[in-house]
Design an enzyme around this catalytic site. Structure first.
Site, PDB file in Angstrom:
ATOM      1  N   HIS A 326      -2.560   2.597  -4.626  1.00  0.00           N
ATOM      2  CA  HIS A 326      -2.966   2.390  -6.013  1.00  0.00           C
ATOM      3  C   HIS A 326      -3.755   3.559  -6.578  1.00  0.00           C
ATOM      4  O   HIS A 326      -3.746   3.765  -7.804  1.00  0.00           O
ATOM      5  CB  HIS A 326      -3.797   1.106  -6.141  1.00  0.00           C
ATOM      6  CG  HIS A 326      -2.971  -0.137  -6.146  1.00  0.00           C
ATOM      7  ND1 HIS A 326      -2.545  -0.756  -4.986  1.00  0.00           N
ATOM      8  CD2 HIS A 326      -2.469  -0.879  -7.162  1.00  0.00           C
ATOM      9  CE1 HIS A 326      -1.835  -1.821  -5.299  1.00  0.00           C
ATOM     10  NE2 HIS A 326      -1.772  -1.919  -6.606  1.00  0.00           N
ATOM     11  N   GLY A 327      -4.432   4.311  -5.760  1.00  0.00           N
ATOM     12  CA  GLY A 327      -5.188   5.414  -6.329  1.00  0.00           C
ATOM     13  C   GLY A 327      -6.008   6.168  -5.308  1.00  0.00           C
ATOM     14  O   GLY A 327      -6.336   5.647  -4.237  1.00  0.00           O
TER      15      GLY A 327
END
Length: 477
Positions: A326-327
């Protein structure tokens, strides 16, 4: 180009009209139009990154053909690893290079050493995590002989860059979507109407629910030291519905638009906030990513076939990797690890079995036990979302510390009653429609005048309560 923009409002009818003007018998021409439209759609943000999609398409198409010609195990493994390294190499460079450099510098600084490394001014290509996993699924499935390699490069380009789901999913499997590009597609009025209905519901989720909740979530998270615990709890609640309305809304729009062109995408959300435990939540949230990690990471690691230690290890690996997907921020890694911890009691008690029945399966209302289970699952999910939303780990910890103080019982300082009523309307509609693929799919039981009144109501609400335009959250992933 955003789904809820004037640009897309003009783009879609033009592509739709040209697509069906060509006719379903001319499949290759339709595929070429989709590929061109998809590249225009993506290039609307930054045309320079089109080369990444094209290069990835060429690499995996070529490797697929080569895998189809060779039976030598060592050669097949080499080809698979070339595909994995090329695709994840691009993803790693654009998404994680600065994260690793910063983490390395911080580690040396912690031990009193200065490391002279500099980060790069890198722009993250929109949707790179999504189309990277999509094209990887093709190579892996061809390698595992679950799919025959395609010889239609234009069709493959259209599969990789298919504009409705290019930048935020669902992450389609090659085994599901790619064969649809080689089949004759005829316009189906009923399917198109159902697609438009799903688009309408997706737009409502985004424009009315997500964008309005975002306004108050941002205010509260950005100024969390100024508010009491009850207000911070409400801020986390707003973010929970912001991210759900935003992401599931995008998926609904993508699936609905695909139906207009004769394609069927996989379901990506199945009313996750009605889940009775965290295992059920993850079977209902971002289904395309959860099943991707299950099939391509969890099962190859041994899945749940080994002993308890292996199950726990694999569970933590899949959740932490999912968080990192996700990041490039420690907050996402902690978010993943926290969800793995939530999963532990189910593993230890062997209660993580697949449960396909709906909450209140044969009843209009849930039982008291089910209400308690849903409330607990939603609450622990809410806690995890704080890490997902926070700017950094210290921000998340400070937010949670302030939230769990005695001031939790104080009066809520921000209480937008209209927005809360809209969220309540959304929850009720989702509950009534939970037996469908999406909330208003089964609305046909209403008489036509009432049905149209409901559609008009949604449109009026969208025009009356349009929140401040927010970019779709998952564009950043």
């Amino acid at each position: 180009m955003l789904f809820n923009s004037i640009d897309f409002f003009l783009f879609l009818p033009i592509v739709f009209g040209l697509y069906w003007l060509i006719g379903g018998k001319r499949i290759k021409t339709q595929n070429l139009l989709i590929a061109i439209a998809s590249y225009v759609f993506y290039g609307w943000w930054d045309w320079k990154f089109l080369s990444l999609i094209l290069f990835s398409s060429i690499v995996d198409y070529s490797i697929g053909l080569w895998l189809g010609k060779t039976k030598k195990i060592s050669t097949r493994k080499l080809l698979l690893w070339i595909s994995i390294c090329v695709n994840l190499g691009f993803l790693g460079f654009f998404k994680y290079y600065n994260f690793f450099i910063d983490s390395l510098i911080d580690s040396f600084t912690f031990f009193g050493k200065e490391l002279n490394l500099s980060t790069l001014n890198i722009i993250l290509p929109v949707g790179i995590s999504f189309y990277t996993f999509q094209t990887l699924s093709y190579t892996i499935d061809v390698y595992n002989k679950k799919l025959q390699p395609t010889k239609d490069f234009i069709g493959f380009m259209a599969f990789v860059s298919f504009f409705p789901q290019l930048v935020a999913g669902p992450i389609e499997r090659a085994t599901n979507l790619l064969p649809q590009f080689s089949k004759k597609r005829s316009f189906d009025y009923a399917n198109a109407v159902d697609g438009l209905r799903q688009v309408l519901w997706g737009l409502f989720k985004k424009i009315v629910v997500a964008d309005n909740c975002a306004k108050y979530a941002n205010i509260i998270f950005n100024n969390h030291t100024e508010y009491n615990g009850s207000t911070l709890l409400l801020g986390a609640f707003f973010f929970a519905f912001q991210i759900y309305g935003d992401f599931s809304g995008y998926s609904d729009i993508a699936i609905g638009i695909s139906r207009l062109f004769g394609f069927n995408l996989k379901r990506n959300f199945a009313f996750p906030y009605f889940s009775r435990d965290i295992a059920e939540f993850w079977r209902r949230w971002h289904i395309s990513l959860s099943t991707w990690f299950r099939d391509y990471l969890y099962i190859p690691l041994g899945g749940s076939r080994g002993g308890l230690k292996m199950k726990i290890r694999n569970t933590f690996i899949i959740f932490i990797v999912s968080g990192f997907w996700h990041g490039a921020n420690w907050t996402f890694i902690i978010w993943g690890a926290l969800n793995a911890l939530y999963f532990l009691p189910l593993l230890l008690t062997n209660k993580n079995r697949v449960n396909t029945d709906l909450v209140a399966q044969d009843n209009f209302l849930p039982s008291i036990k089910e209400v308690g289970q849903m409330a607990l699952t939603f609450f622990i999910t809410l806690i995890a979302w704080v890490f997902f939303r926070a700017d950094n780990v210290l921000h998340a910890l400070s937010y949670l510390q302030n939230m769990f103080t005695a001031s939790l019982i104080y009066k809520i300082e921000i209480f937008p009653s209209t927005i809360l009523l809209l969220v309540l309307f959304f929850i009720i509609t989702e509950w009534l429609g939970r037996r469908g693929e999406y909330a208003i799919e089964k609305i046909d039981f209403m008489k036509r005048p009432i049905r149209w009144i409901f559609y008009i109501l949604l449109i009026v609400l969208m025009f009356s309560f349009t929140g401040e335009e927010q970019q779709f959250i998952y564009f950043q992933f």
